[in-house]
Design a protein around this motif. Structure first.
Motif, PDB file in Angstrom:
ATOM      1  N   THR A   1       0.848  -1.194   0.000  1.00 31.22           N
ATOM      2  CA  THR A   1       0.000   0.000   0.000  1.00 31.22           C
ATOM      3  C   THR A   1       0.881   1.241   0.000  1.00 31.22           C
ATOM      4  O   THR A   1       1.915   1.276   0.669  1.00 31.22           O
ATOM      5  N   VAL A   2       0.460   2.264  -0.765  1.00 25.72           N
ATOM      6  CA  VAL A   2       1.161   3.550  -0.790  1.00 25.72           C
ATOM      7  C   VAL A   2       0.290   4.588  -0.075  1.00 25.72           C
ATOM      8  O   VAL A   2      -0.907   4.703  -0.347  1.00 25.72           O
TER       9      VAL A   2
ATOM     10  N   VAL B   1      -7.141   9.634  -4.372  1.00 26.43           N
ATOM     11  CA  VAL B   1      -5.877   9.208  -4.991  1.00 26.43           C
ATOM     12  C   VAL B   1      -6.148   8.029  -5.909  1.00 26.43           C
ATOM     13  O   VAL B   1      -6.785   7.045  -5.519  1.00 26.43           O
ATOM     14  N   GLU B   2      -5.679   8.142  -7.146  1.00 20.77           N
ATOM     15  CA  GLU B   2      -5.731   7.046  -8.096  1.00 20.77           C
ATOM     16  C   GLU B   2      -4.297   6.616  -8.405  1.00 20.77           C
ATOM     17  O   GLU B   2      -3.359   7.409  -8.275  1.00 20.77           O
TER      18      GLU B   2
ATOM     19  N   VAL C   1      -3.596   4.021  -0.941  1.00 25.31           N
ATOM     20  CA  VAL C   1      -4.178   3.213  -2.005  1.00 25.31           C
ATOM     21  C   VAL C   1      -3.369   1.929  -2.131  1.00 25.31           C
ATOM     22  O   VAL C   1      -2.142   1.928  -1.972  1.00 25.31           O
ATOM     23  N   VAL C   2      -4.054   0.828  -2.369  1.00 28.04           N
ATOM     24  CA  VAL C   2      -3.386  -0.459  -2.571  1.00 28.04           C
ATOM     25  C   VAL C   2      -2.830  -0.514  -3.985  1.00 28.04           C
ATOM     26  O   VAL C   2      -3.536  -0.206  -4.958  1.00 28.04           O
ATOM     27  N   VAL C   3      -1.574  -0.881  -4.104  1.00 27.85           N
ATOM     28  CA  VAL C   3      -0.958  -1.048  -5.423  1.00 27.85           C
ATOM     29  C   VAL C   3      -1.407  -2.397  -5.982  1.00 27.85           C
ATOM     30  O   VAL C   3      -1.144  -3.437  -5.369  1.00 27.85           O
ATOM     31  N   PRO C   4      -2.096  -2.409  -7.133  1.00 33.51           N
ATOM     32  CA  PRO C   4      -2.748  -3.653  -7.577  1.00 33.51           C
ATOM     33  C   PRO C   4      -1.832  -4.708  -8.185  1.00 33.51           C
ATOM     34  O   PRO C   4      -2.292  -5.796  -8.522  1.00 33.51           O
ATOM     35  N   ILE C   5      -0.547  -4.414  -8.336  1.00 36.45           N
ATOM     36  CA  ILE C   5       0.398  -5.380  -8.908  1.00 36.45           C
ATOM     37  C   ILE C   5       1.474  -5.670  -7.869  1.00 36.45           C
ATOM     38  O   ILE C   5       2.056  -4.744  -7.303  1.00 36.45           O
ATOM     39  N   PRO C   6       1.771  -6.940  -7.588  1.00 34.89           N
ATOM     40  CA  PRO C   6       2.821  -7.262  -6.603  1.00 34.89           C
ATOM     41  C   PRO C   6       4.199  -6.871  -7.129  1.00 34.89           C
ATOM     42  O   PRO C   6       4.467  -6.967  -8.332  1.00 34.89           O
ATOM     43  N   PRO C   7       5.087  -6.411  -6.250  1.00 34.84           N
ATOM     44  CA  PRO C   7       6.480  -6.190  -6.661  1.00 34.84           C
ATOM     45  C   PRO C   7       7.119  -7.502  -7.113  1.00 34.84           C
ATOM     46  O   PRO C   7       6.809  -8.569  -6.580  1.00 34.84           O
TER      47      PRO C   7
END
Length: 409
Positions: A260-261, A299-300, A277-283
């Motif tokens: 999450t950022v 925030v988008e 916001v949750v980042v929808p792609i895993p690192p």
């Protein structure tokens, strides 16, 4: 009676020596760590074009390579049993079938910061790295590099040869405010939450790739300025975080864990704007996760996965240069110059009739000087042709083919 007892003790001593050879030299629960070896048996691991730190400070850990103790820790190769050159690590190793793990870092010596494996757990259940908070936040991790070499059988008076590419076991998360409206210029903060802290000895997140151990947030300051493109809009500089990441072994082997950022900005009215916001792609390991934020009331997020590559210079952005520099009736010679920090490797289309010369560099990363690749015939008969296949990490499939014409033995 004394003589009989003496003979029995001698037989028992011999049995102990016999059973100490091979993979049963140490039971999985013995807690063994450093076991010195002697003799002429061992392993040479080719490490072409690596940094001085990787060459000088790499650690080699040995795990059992066959049942019933597969992947239980056995011992660490002692530093005085490793012969380090600019292109290889040569080491004395016990007889048996082993799985090796190499750990290093390009930037620094991280040996003292590793968590040693234990003989009580298999390597996937044993932590290798644990990030410790500093000042209440998680710091960046070093660019930890790991290579696994499985199923190497060591026999008496023989040196086996293997090749290893030490890929980063970390990801870079790059965050930027690409477009904002209604904020003060100056500074703000950006935080990463749900960041994994730990890696296991098989290169996965610990205790597993999908539900890893997480720690306190990582937080950094970034500069906010007015956009030169759109009046009344704001942008930021980019902020990089380096975090532990699951080391994939195939296209289907990936982590589903999301981070999450959170941004903390000042609005034009001097109120706090705190959103996450949750980042929808895993690192992904050895990749850059580019997180572009748009902040307009909410925030988008837009996410791109980039190759983690280092260009040698701004003037020369070519990725690589490979060419055939000479040919004879018996051998073809190629020069390979990788200009970015990418993994590359070559294979032969016809391995039944052709082979690489022993000194050839058949894989590597960014080259300090051009790597020399030589191909020769290994069978007799009429002249035959084959192809050299070039692969580069981050690029799908075969990158390029080079024809080798009419070689004889």
């Amino acid at each position: 009676m004394y003589i009989k007892i003496k003979h029995i003790l001698s037989i028992l001593a011999l049995l102990i020596v016999c059973f100490s050879c091979g993979n049963d030299e140490l039971a999985p629960d013995s807690g063994a760590v450093e076991v010195p070896e002697t003799g002429t048996k061992g392993l040479r691991i080719n490490l072409f074009n690596v940094s001085d730190n990787i060459r000088d400070y790499s650690e080699v850990y040995v795990f059992n390579g066959e049942d019933p103790n597969t992947n239980f820790f056995h011992h660490k190769i002692l530093n005085n049993n490793i012969e380090r050159t600019s292109e290889s690590l040569k080491m004395i190793t016990a007889i048996g079938k082993w799985n090796f793990v190499l750990v290093a870092c390009s930037e620094m010596d991280i040996r003292s910061r590793l968590t040693p494996p234990t003989a009580s757990f298999i390597r996937s259940n044993t932590p290798m790295w644990v990030t410790q908070p500093s000042g209440g936040i998680l710091p960046d991790v070093p660019e930890i590099r790991v290579a696994t070499i499985n199923g190497i059988t060591i026999t008496e008076d023989t040196y086996e040869t293997a090749e290893a590419i030490l890929e980063r076991n970390v990801a870079k998360v790059r965050v930027v405010l690409a477009d904002g409206v209604g904020f003060k210029t100056g500074t703000g903060t950006v935080s990463l939450k749900n960041v994994p802290t730990s890696l296991s000895w098989d290169g996965s997140l610990f205790p597993n790739k999908n539900t890893p151990t997480v720690g306190v947030p990582m937080t950094k300051t970034f500069a906010i300025s007015n956009s030169s493109n759109i009046s009344g809009h704001q942008i930021s500089d980019t902020i990089d975080f380096i975090i532990p990441a699951h080391k994939s072994t195939s296209a289907s082997d990936f982590s589903t864990h999301l981070i999450t950022v959170q941004v903390n900005l000042k609005t034009a009215g001097s109120t706090d704007f705190i959103k996450e916001v949750v980042v929808p792609i895993p690192p992904k390991n050895n990749k850059i996760l580019l997180v572009s934020l748009t902040a307009k009331g909410g925030v988008e997020v837009k996410v791109d996965v980039k190759d983690w590559a280092t260009v040698v210079s701004n003037e020369d952005v070519d990725m690589y240069a490979m060419s055939q520099i000479s040919t004879t009736a018996t051998m073809a010679t190629f020069s390979m110059n990788m200009k970015q920090e990418r993994n590359w490797w070559v294979t032969l289309e016809d391995t039944n009739n052709f082979e690489f010369v022993d000194e050839s560099k058949t894989f590597g990363q960014k080259t300090i000087s051009p790597a020399i690749i030589q191909v020769r015939r290994k069978t007799s008969g009429v002249a035959l042709s084959t192809k050299v296949n070039l692969f580069i990490s981050g690029l799908d499939g075969l990158k390029e083919q080079y024809v080798v014409n009419n070689l004889i033995q």
